[in-house]
Scaffold this active site. Sequence first.
Site, PDB file in Angstrom:
ATOM      1  NE  ARG A 166      57.966  23.275  74.816  1.00  0.00           N
ATOM      2  CZ  ARG A 166      58.155  24.080  73.703  1.00  0.00           C
ATOM      3  NH1 ARG A 166      57.857  23.984  72.859  1.00  0.00           N
ATOM      4  NH2 ARG A 166      59.859  24.539  74.689  1.00  0.00           N
ATOM      5  CB  SER A 243      58.641  19.467  81.690  1.00  0.00           C
ATOM      6  OG  SER A 243      60.043  19.914  81.600  1.00  0.00           O
ATOM      7  CD  GLU A 338      55.459  18.946  78.235  1.00  0.00           C
ATOM      8  OE1 GLU A 338      55.339  20.508  79.194  1.00  0.00           O
ATOM      9  OE2 GLU A 338      55.756  18.763  77.436  1.00  0.00           O
TER      10      GLU A 338
HETATM   11  C1  LIG Z   1      63.175  12.135  79.344  1.00  0.00           C
HETATM   12  C2  LIG Z   1      61.671  13.401  78.505  1.00  0.00           C
HETATM   13  C3  LIG Z   1      62.135  14.774  77.973  1.00  0.00           C
HETATM   14  C4  LIG Z   1      60.643  15.351  77.294  1.00  0.00           C
HETATM   15  N1  LIG Z   1      61.456  16.611  76.713  1.00  0.00           N
HETATM   16  C5  LIG Z   1      60.801  17.475  76.134  1.00  0.00           C
HETATM   17  C6  LIG Z   1      61.625  18.509  75.187  1.00  0.00           C
HETATM   18  O1  LIG Z   1      62.496  18.764  75.620  1.00  0.00           O
HETATM   19  N2  LIG Z   1      60.484  19.098  74.748  1.00  0.00           N
HETATM   20  C7  LIG Z   1      59.086  18.844  74.482  1.00  0.00           C
HETATM   21  O2  LIG Z   1      58.220  19.589  73.437  1.00  0.00           O
HETATM   22  N3  LIG Z   1      59.007  17.925  74.671  1.00  0.00           N
HETATM   23  C8  LIG Z   1      59.679  16.681  75.536  1.00  0.00           C
HETATM   24  N4  LIG Z   1      59.406  15.744  76.165  1.00  0.00           N
HETATM   25  C9  LIG Z   1      57.673  15.775  75.473  1.00  0.00           C
HETATM   26  C10 LIG Z   1      57.933  14.446  74.407  1.00  0.00           C
HETATM   27  O3  LIG Z   1      58.461  13.725  74.281  1.00  0.00           O
HETATM   28  C11 LIG Z   1      57.126  15.254  72.929  1.00  0.00           C
HETATM   29  O4  LIG Z   1      55.420  16.415  73.197  1.00  0.00           O
HETATM   30  C12 LIG Z   1      57.044  14.498  72.146  1.00  0.00           C
HETATM   31  O5  LIG Z   1      56.320  15.110  71.084  1.00  0.00           O
HETATM   32  C13 LIG Z   1      55.741  13.137  72.190  1.00  0.00           C
HETATM   33  O6  LIG Z   1      55.844  12.739  71.512  1.00  0.00           O
HETATM   34  P1  LIG Z   1      55.097  10.881  71.230  1.00  0.00           P
HETATM   35  O7  LIG Z   1      54.988  10.592  69.968  1.00  0.00           O
HETATM   36  O8  LIG Z   1      55.624  10.011  72.161  1.00  0.00           O
HETATM   37  O9  LIG Z   1      53.429  11.602  71.636  1.00  0.00           O
HETATM   38  P2  LIG Z   1      52.409  11.185  72.346  1.00  0.00           P
HETATM   39  O10 LIG Z   1      52.560  11.412  73.850  1.00  0.00           O
HETATM   40  O11 LIG Z   1      51.881   9.801  72.036  1.00  0.00           O
HETATM   41  O12 LIG Z   1      51.241  12.053  72.578  1.00  0.00           O
HETATM   42  C14 LIG Z   1      51.143  13.331  72.864  1.00  0.00           C
HETATM   43  C15 LIG Z   1      50.164  13.928  71.865  1.00  0.00           C
HETATM   44  O13 LIG Z   1      50.568  13.589  70.627  1.00  0.00           O
HETATM   45  C16 LIG Z   1      48.780  13.710  70.611  1.00  0.00           C
HETATM   46  N5  LIG Z   1      49.638  12.651  68.990  1.00  0.00           N
HETATM   47  C17 LIG Z   1      50.421  11.953  68.846  1.00  0.00           C
HETATM   48  N6  LIG Z   1      50.673  11.831  67.540  1.00  0.00           N
HETATM   49  C18 LIG Z   1      49.474  12.484  66.782  1.00  0.00           C
HETATM   50  C19 LIG Z   1      49.669  12.314  65.389  1.00  0.00           C
HETATM   51  N7  LIG Z   1      50.244  12.003  64.998  1.00  0.00           N
HETATM   52  N8  LIG Z   1      48.076  13.066  65.118  1.00  0.00           N
HETATM   53  C20 LIG Z   1      47.550  13.945  65.866  1.00  0.00           C
HETATM   54  N9  LIG Z   1      48.337  13.871  67.215  1.00  0.00           N
HETATM   55  C21 LIG Z   1      48.510  13.281  67.425  1.00  0.00           C
HETATM   56  C22 LIG Z   1      48.710  12.592  71.134  1.00  0.00           C
HETATM   57  O14 LIG Z   1      47.366  12.312  70.976  1.00  0.00           O
HETATM   58  C23 LIG Z   1      49.599  12.971  72.171  1.00  0.00           C
HETATM   59  O15 LIG Z   1      47.580  14.063  72.862  1.00  0.00           O
HETATM   60  C24 LIG Z   1      59.892  14.990  76.496  1.00  0.00           C
HETATM   61  C25 LIG Z   1      59.600  13.986  76.938  1.00  0.00           C
HETATM   62  C26 LIG Z   1      60.108  12.732  77.920  1.00  0.00           C
HETATM   63  C27 LIG Z   1      59.772  11.234  77.966  1.00  0.00           C
END
Ligand SMILES: Cc1cc2nc3c(=O)[nH]c(=O)nc-3n(C[C@H](O)[C@H](O)[C@H](O)COP(=O)(O)OP(=O)(O)OC[C@H]3O[C@@H](n4cnc5c(N)ncnc54)[C@H](O)[C@@H]3O)c2cc1C
Length: 361
Positions: A166, A243, A338
């Site tokens: 992670r 999480s 996280e």
């Molecule tokens: C119901 C639920 C279940 C989940 N299950 C999991 C799981 O099983 N495993 C897991 O690993 N995660 C899980 N997550 C966490 C999350 O979905 C992941 O971390 C996902 O990859 C975040 O994507 P996002 O586009 O929403 O990023 P955001 O929340 O918008 O951003 C997260 C981080 O990434 C950075 N970021 C985003 N896009 C870019 C880019 N293009 N360039 C540089 N930085 C960037 C942001 O600045 C921020 O620091 C879960 C979340 C939820 C709500």
Amino acid sequence: MHARVHVPLAPLTTLGIGGDAALIAELTDPAEFPEVVALADREGARPLVLGGGSNILVADAGCTVPVVRMATKGAKFEHGDDGEQVTVTVQAGHVLQDLVEQSIAHGLTGLETLIGIPGTVGATPVQNVGAYGQEVADVLDRVTAWDWAVGREVTLSAEDCLLGHRTSIFKHSTRWTLLTVTFRLRPSKLSTPIRYGMVAEALGVPKGTPVPLADAASAVLAVRRSKGMLLDAGDADNRNVGSVFLSPVIDAKQAEKLLAEQAPVHTFPDGVTRVSASYLIKAAGFGLGRPLAPGIRMSGKHFTLVAEGEATARAFAEAARVVADAVQKSTGIRLTPEPDLFGDEPAYLRLKQKALASTTS
Ligand SMILES: Cc1cc2nc3c(=O)[nH]c(=O)nc-3n(C[C@H](O)[C@H](O)[C@H](O)COP(=O)(O)OP(=O)(O)OC[C@H]3O[C@@H](n4cnc5c(N)ncnc54)[C@H](O)[C@@H]3O)c2cc1C
């Protein structure tokens, strides 16, 4: 590119918490990225990058730093000459769920157990997204990114990304905006061997069995739904970040004790043993649905935090502190939050620092 001022960030995140972005630019056309660079130059600040907002806590006062919302879409599949591998190059704003479904439809294995994780593909290398036995590190080939330190686009190999559990070179850094992500997938009708007990059980197969790709994905979705780990509209536990805490690292003695209690202890691809944070939260005596701070409670389905009503970032930080302190008191293990923070929330920062101090002391 579409830029707007004073935009509420809460609706752009899955927690639905926090104040406004002073300035937000939404990028839908990758060719317009130079406009983002020009905007950042004008503002004199590297932007914060927003994907689907599913791993972000936005401060109650919002953020003054410009925000770029990546909404670029598209996935290009290229078959290698040997038929052994397919590379897929994906725009950063492409929805991960869409990519997983496209890969399954193309008969490609490597991403199927990531189904149901919200957010964008560009965010997946940031914390080396993973679930149910697969993670980005298994299939990442390279990324392209804008490197704000040198002011140009760069290509980073999977090795350069320093992916860990992670985490990656991108986590906690504003240096890079990921533009595209390239994965290497393998043509196969069957999934990678199913390693997780609950998923194997849902499929009715022994652990280690490969199953048809679509079956693996359906079983993962069923397990996720049962734990409230899917964003289902209308679900009372819908406002969450998955999480809240990373699975903490444990030593051999702790692992032995926890395994004797049948705790979900796993050794991860980095060779390190961890226990599920939700197991520790349950063991510390928290009940499902328990209120923790105004507008923040334990989910009704799983040991993670959910928001409701007028929840605030301060209350979220307080609830996370209550949980982390109780787990530490009952198990001696410190939980690390996280989600990344946009803006300034001192209580949340203190919590992250405390976790860091306990792992380095
Ligand atoms: C119901 C639920 C279940 C989940 N299950 C999991 C799981 O099983 N495993 C897991 O690993 N995660 C899980 N997550 C966490 C999350 O979905 C992941 O971390 C996902 O990859 C975040 O994507 P996002 O586009 O929403 O990023 P955001 O929340 O918008 O951003 C997260 C981080 O990434 C950075 N970021 C985003 N896009 C870019 C880019 N293009 N360039 C540089 N930085 C960037 C942001 O600045 C921020 O620091 C879960 C979340 C939820 C709500």
